[in-house]
Write a protein that holds these residues in place. Structure first.
Motif, short mmCIF file in Angstrom:
data_model
loop_
_atom_site.label_atom_id
_atom_site.label_comp_id
_atom_site.label_asym_id
_atom_site.label_seq_id
_atom_site.Cartn_x
_atom_site.Cartn_y
_atom_site.Cartn_z
N GLU A 72 0.84 -1.18 0.00
CA GLU A 72 0.00 0.00 0.00
C GLU A 72 0.88 1.24 0.00
O GLU A 72 1.80 1.35 0.80
N ASP A 74 0.43 5.59 -0.82
CA ASP A 74 -0.43 6.74 -1.14
C ASP A 74 -1.90 6.35 -1.16
O ASP A 74 -2.67 6.80 -2.02
N GLY A 75 -2.30 5.47 -0.25
CA GLY A 75 -3.70 5.06 -0.17
C GLY A 75 -4.14 4.08 -1.24
O GLY A 75 -5.31 3.76 -1.33
N LYS A 76 -3.22 3.65 -2.05
CA LYS A 76 -3.56 2.70 -3.13
C LYS A 76 -2.84 1.38 -2.88
O LYS A 76 -1.72 1.37 -2.36
N THR A 77 -3.48 0.31 -3.26
CA THR A 77 -2.87 -1.01 -3.13
C THR A 77 -2.36 -1.44 -4.49
O THR A 77 -3.05 -1.32 -5.49
#
Length: 140
Positions: A72, A74-77
């Protein structure tokens, strides 16, 4: 002391940890002796895990072990693929062997086993062709 527990009779779930020890879950796929889901101690690394899985099968190779990990940022997976050559383990750092919860480890098929299988098919076709030719020759 680690314990091995096969959960159920036809599942491939394995447990390797001391009682009350924190564990992670990883999946081992491909050409290993005992593929499946492993719940292991945090202290088990990639080499230890593959040893617990029985090592590479006769058709497997350790020179291109694929480790897929979800990360994960920057808030993205995102999915990260890490390739490890365990045949040259002296060139690896200890951090290259650390496992994380959810990792998927896959052993690829050795190149020579594909060649062996192709050669086997070619030999079988040659034998059948020879037998058919012999029958045709004898019936004339």
């Amino acid at each position: 002391l680690f314990s091995l527990a096969l959960v159920g009779t036809s599942t491939t779930n394995y447990y390797f940890a001391k009682p009350n020890e924190l564990t992670i879950t990883v999946d081992v796929l491909g050409f290993v002796q005992r593929p499946g889901r492993y719940e292991i101690s945090n202290s088990v690394n990639l080499v230890n895990l593959l040893s617990l899985a029985g090592g590479a099968s006769t058709d497997g190779t350790l020179n291109d072990v694929k480790l897929t990990r979800l990360v994960e940022a920057d808030g993205k997976t995102a999915t990260v693929e890490i390739r490890v050559n365990l045949n040259e383990i002296s060139k690896l750092r200890a951090t290259d062997l650390v496992l994380h919860h959810g990792d998927v480890i896959q052993l690829e098929r050795a190149g020579w086993s594909s060649f062996r299988d192709i050669f086997s098919v070619v030999v079988s076709v040659a034998i059948i062709t020879s037998a058919v030719a012999q029958v045709v020759y004898l019936t004339k």
